[in-house]
Design a protein around this motif. Sequence first.
Motif, short mmCIF file in Angstrom:
data_model
loop_
_atom_site.label_atom_id
_atom_site.label_comp_id
_atom_site.label_asym_id
_atom_site.label_seq_id
_atom_site.Cartn_x
_atom_site.Cartn_y
_atom_site.Cartn_z
N VAL A 155 5.11 16.73 -9.03
CA VAL A 155 5.52 18.05 -9.78
C VAL A 155 6.91 17.82 -9.43
N GLY A 156 7.72 17.73 -10.86
CA GLY A 156 8.90 17.85 -10.86
C GLY A 156 9.60 16.62 -10.03
N PHE A 157 8.65 15.62 -9.86
CA PHE A 157 9.42 14.34 -9.47
C PHE A 157 9.91 14.84 -7.73
N MET A 158 9.22 15.54 -7.39
CA MET A 158 9.60 16.09 -6.07
C MET A 158 9.57 14.63 -4.85
N GLY A 204 15.29 21.15 -2.55
CA GLY A 204 15.92 22.55 -2.68
C GLY A 204 14.79 23.41 -3.13
N PRO A 205 14.80 24.73 -3.20
CA PRO A 205 13.77 25.81 -3.39
C PRO A 205 12.95 25.59 -4.71
N ALA A 206 14.13 24.89 -6.16
CA ALA A 206 13.52 25.65 -7.59
C ALA A 206 13.63 23.73 -7.64
N VAL A 207 12.14 23.82 -8.39
CA VAL A 207 11.12 22.43 -8.46
C VAL A 207 10.69 22.43 -10.06
N ILE A 208 10.55 21.95 -11.28
CA ILE A 208 10.11 21.93 -12.61
C ILE A 208 8.35 22.30 -11.88
N VAL A 235 0.41 -1.12 -0.13
CA VAL A 235 0.33 -0.13 -0.42
C VAL A 235 0.84 1.18 0.48
N LEU A 236 1.83 0.82 0.55
CA LEU A 236 2.80 2.67 0.52
C LEU A 236 3.26 2.55 -0.72
N SER A 237 3.98 1.17 -1.02
CA SER A 237 4.48 1.30 -2.89
C SER A 237 3.96 1.91 -3.80
N ALA A 238 2.20 1.44 -3.10
CA ALA A 238 1.25 2.12 -4.59
C ALA A 238 1.20 3.58 -4.23
N ALA A 239 0.84 3.68 -3.15
CA ALA A 239 1.10 5.80 -2.45
C ALA A 239 2.63 5.98 -3.30
N HIS A 240 3.66 5.69 -3.29
CA HIS A 240 5.36 6.23 -3.25
C HIS A 240 5.09 6.16 -4.64
N HIS A 241 4.49 5.94 -5.51
CA HIS A 241 4.26 5.65 -7.05
C HIS A 241 3.73 7.24 -7.88
N ALA A 242 2.77 7.18 -6.85
CA ALA A 242 1.94 9.04 -7.22
C ALA A 242 2.98 9.63 -8.15
#
Length: 236
Positions: A54-57, A122-126, A44-51
């Motif tokens: 934004v910017g793959f952050m 960090g502060p800059a996220v795609i 279940v946690l792995s499913a969540a982690h595959h969401a």
Amino acid sequence: MDTASPPHAFPPEWRRGLYQAILKRRDMRHFLPDPVPDDALARVLSAAHHAGSVGFMQPWNFLLVRDRATREKVHAHVTEERLRAAEKFEPARRGKYLSFKLEGILEAPLNLCVTCDPARFGPAVIGRNTIRETDLFSTCCAVQNLWLAARAEGLGCGWVSILKPESLRRLLGIPEPVYPLAYLCLGFVESFPEKPTFETEGWLPRLGLKDLVYDGAWGRAPEPAFTDLLKDVQLI
Ligand SMILES: Cc1cc2nc3c(=O)[nH]c(=O)nc-3n(C[C@H](O)[C@H](O)[C@H](O)COP(=O)(O)O)c2cc1C
């Protein structure tokens, strides 16, 4: 292309599985005491982690709350906030609101806080330059994945939001600027209701999909043939 069976579409039984999870997911507030098996929890946690994020952050963390004493503190806070919230409803609806069970913090064998770290990588996220909240949106996507995967595992999940994030932060030792986005109760259940409790109890109806879809501009209904389709979509 054969649009009835596009090349990358899932085979029918996969599609059915996905739609079953979506349709049969419920917000649960009653739980059985049986523990959540570690292997199911890990999936279940792995499913969540595959969401998507934004910017793959991947701004999330998953804080498991097993300790009874901590859950009692969260429960006491939620009980207080539930009563405070009751004052917002008109007297005619207040009694009904108070009759609802809105959490299963102590019954559920496991609680879980999903957090969002806005500073990850960090502060800059795609993709987050103009909409700061996209980190929060991403974490909500993770919660939805978790909720659906839990349903597929036979586990109920209930989202508790009648609380102050600051109180949760203090009770769980969550540092700034990490935001406690979702407090969830997780566990096996006696049964999953077919419909949301608030629908069955006549609190609010499910809106008609056809009234929510616009085409081209706000308020403009789609073509009648498509509107007809929206009236009776069969997912499974
Ligand atoms: C962001 C969010 C917060 C929620 N908070 C609560 C809550 O504090 N207590 C509760 O009983 N249900 C809560 N819910 C569950 C909703 O009431 C539920 O999703 C809705 O009534 C539809 O029912 P269903 O999830 O069974 O389809 C929350 C749901 C979401 C998405």
